[in-house]
Design a protein around this motif. Structure first.
Motif, mmCIF file in Angstrom:
data_model
loop_
_atom_site.group_PDB
_atom_site.id
_atom_site.type_symbol
_atom_site.label_atom_id
_atom_site.label_comp_id
_atom_site.label_asym_id
_atom_site.label_seq_id
_atom_site.Cartn_x
_atom_site.Cartn_y
_atom_site.Cartn_z
ATOM 1 N N PRO A 1 42.354 34.009 45.487
ATOM 2 C CA PRO A 1 42.897 34.772 44.354
ATOM 3 C C PRO A 1 44.271 34.311 43.888
ATOM 4 N N GLY A 2 45.173 34.056 44.841
ATOM 5 C CA GLY A 2 46.504 33.598 44.455
ATOM 6 C C GLY A 2 46.470 32.250 43.755
ATOM 7 N N ASP A 3 45.605 31.352 44.241
ATOM 8 C CA ASP A 3 45.464 30.039 43.615
ATOM 9 C C ASP A 3 44.863 30.164 42.218
ATOM 10 N N TRP A 4 43.929 31.103 42.062
ATOM 11 C CA TRP A 4 43.309 31.308 40.751
ATOM 12 C C TRP A 4 44.356 31.735 39.733
ATOM 13 N N SER B 1 42.135 45.154 42.098
ATOM 14 C CA SER B 1 41.968 45.018 40.653
ATOM 15 C C SER B 1 42.478 43.676 40.147
ATOM 16 N N LEU B 2 43.342 43.015 40.915
ATOM 17 C CA LEU B 2 43.872 41.712 40.505
ATOM 18 C C LEU B 2 43.119 40.543 41.135
ATOM 19 N N ASN B 3 42.180 40.843 42.012
ATOM 20 C CA ASN B 3 41.360 39.798 42.633
ATOM 21 C C ASN B 3 40.207 39.477 41.690
ATOM 22 N N PRO B 4 40.188 38.317 41.048
ATOM 23 C CA PRO B 4 39.163 38.027 40.041
ATOM 24 C C PRO B 4 37.738 38.034 40.583
ATOM 25 N N SER B 5 37.559 37.643 41.839
ATOM 26 C CA SER B 5 36.208 37.623 42.406
ATOM 27 C C SER B 5 35.640 39.029 42.539
ATOM 28 N N ILE B 6 36.500 40.021 42.659
ATOM 29 C CA ILE B 6 36.072 41.412 42.776
ATOM 30 C C ILE B 6 36.088 42.097 41.415
ATOM 31 N N PHE B 7 37.192 41.927 40.683
ATOM 32 C CA PHE B 7 37.364 42.661 39.431
ATOM 33 C C PHE B 7 36.283 42.318 38.412
ATOM 34 N N TYR B 8 35.925 41.037 38.300
ATOM 35 C CA TYR B 8 34.940 40.615 37.309
ATOM 36 C C TYR B 8 33.500 40.732 37.811
ATOM 37 N N SER B 9 33.330 41.185 39.038
ATOM 38 C CA SER B 9 31.978 41.357 39.566
ATOM 39 C C SER B 9 31.302 42.540 38.880
ATOM 40 N N PRO B 10 30.055 42.397 38.465
ATOM 41 C CA PRO B 10 29.365 43.506 37.787
ATOM 42 C C PRO B 10 29.175 44.718 38.686
ATOM 43 N N ILE C 1 36.192 30.873 35.073
ATOM 44 C CA ILE C 1 35.055 31.686 35.509
ATOM 45 C C ILE C 1 34.489 31.155 36.820
ATOM 46 N N MET C 2 34.350 29.847 36.942
ATOM 47 C CA MET C 2 33.881 29.263 38.202
ATOM 48 C C MET C 2 34.881 29.488 39.320
ATOM 49 N N GLY C 3 36.164 29.431 38.967
ATOM 50 C CA GLY C 3 37.208 29.570 39.980
ATOM 51 C C GLY C 3 37.349 30.966 40.541
#
Length: 234
Positions: A120-123, A54-63, A112-114
């Protein structure tokens, strides 16, 4: 590498791929699903994996990502354990909606691009500065390495340490030595990579051409730990 944020989603994707491979025929894929679920639930799954997803932006924000009860409860349980002060709990309660709704710096074009370009940690380090408490916990969680290889490697290290005339040492001391040795190995990998980690892209993983490891594979080389012989065991 820090893969904690990808484990939960990876398991779900693997199950879907297996089901698709057997064309949805339940009697064919359920046997494999049962094996995966049994190992996942008994040895691997924890609230930490769900919180990391849930804290991984590439996964959490994926539709395509579904925030089910396990993910929600996993996040809650993990935050309750990590947030030891009432102040931290209040901060997380206030900050979490900003992350969910991608508000402020989390919703900029660069952020958003990142989501997929940065680890994830760098984001979180780059764009989570407006919610510092959740940022701190997210970086800690998403920086954890996670691999079944390390489990096997730890036992190899344990056996090696046990053979070095430490037979009279207590079991707890052996566990401490394995812990130190594993962290030294992780530190050496981190230094060789200059602290840079690439994000994992599930769509780029070619499962069909992977070679599965066997018992004949040579274990990871041990670091020079002769200095550990001088540590007091009492």
């Amino acid at each position: 590498m820090p893969a904690m944020g990808y484990m939960y989603e990876g398991i779900e994707r693997a199950k879907v791929a297996i089901k698709t491979h057997y064309k949805g025929i339940e009697e064919k894929y359920m046997l494999l699903w049962d094996i995966i679920d049994r190992r996942w639930n008994m040895q691997l799954h924890s609230s930490l994996h769900a919180a990391a997803a849930s804290l991984n932006p590439s996964i959490f924000y994926s539709p395509n990502f579904k925030i089910d009860l396990k993910v929600r409860n996993g996040f809650q349980d993990t935050m309750l354990k990590m947030a030891t002060t009432q102040e931290d709990k209040m901060d997380i309660t206030k900050e979490h909606p900003m992350y969910v709704n991608a508000q402020g710096a989390l919703g900029t074009d660069f952020a958003i691009m990142g989501r997929t370009l940065n680890a994830p940690g760098d984001w979180w380090a780059g764009y989570g500065y407006e919610i510092p408490t959740l940022q701190r916990f997210a970086i800690r969680i998403l920086s954890q390495p996670c691999s079944s290889h390390w489990c096997c490697w730890n036992w190899t290290t344990f056996e090696s340490l046990h053979s070095k005339k430490r037979n009279r040492a207590e079991l707890e001391k052996f566990n401490d030595l394995v812990f130190v040795h594993c962290n030294l190995w992780l530190q050496s990998i981190y230094q060789k990579r200059d602290g840079k980690c690439k994000p994992i892209a599930f769509d780029e993983i070619d499962v069909g051409s992977d070679e599965w490891p066997t018992e004949l594979d040579s274990p990871a080389p041990l670091l020079d730990d002769s200095w550990l012989d001088n540590l007091p065991l009492g």
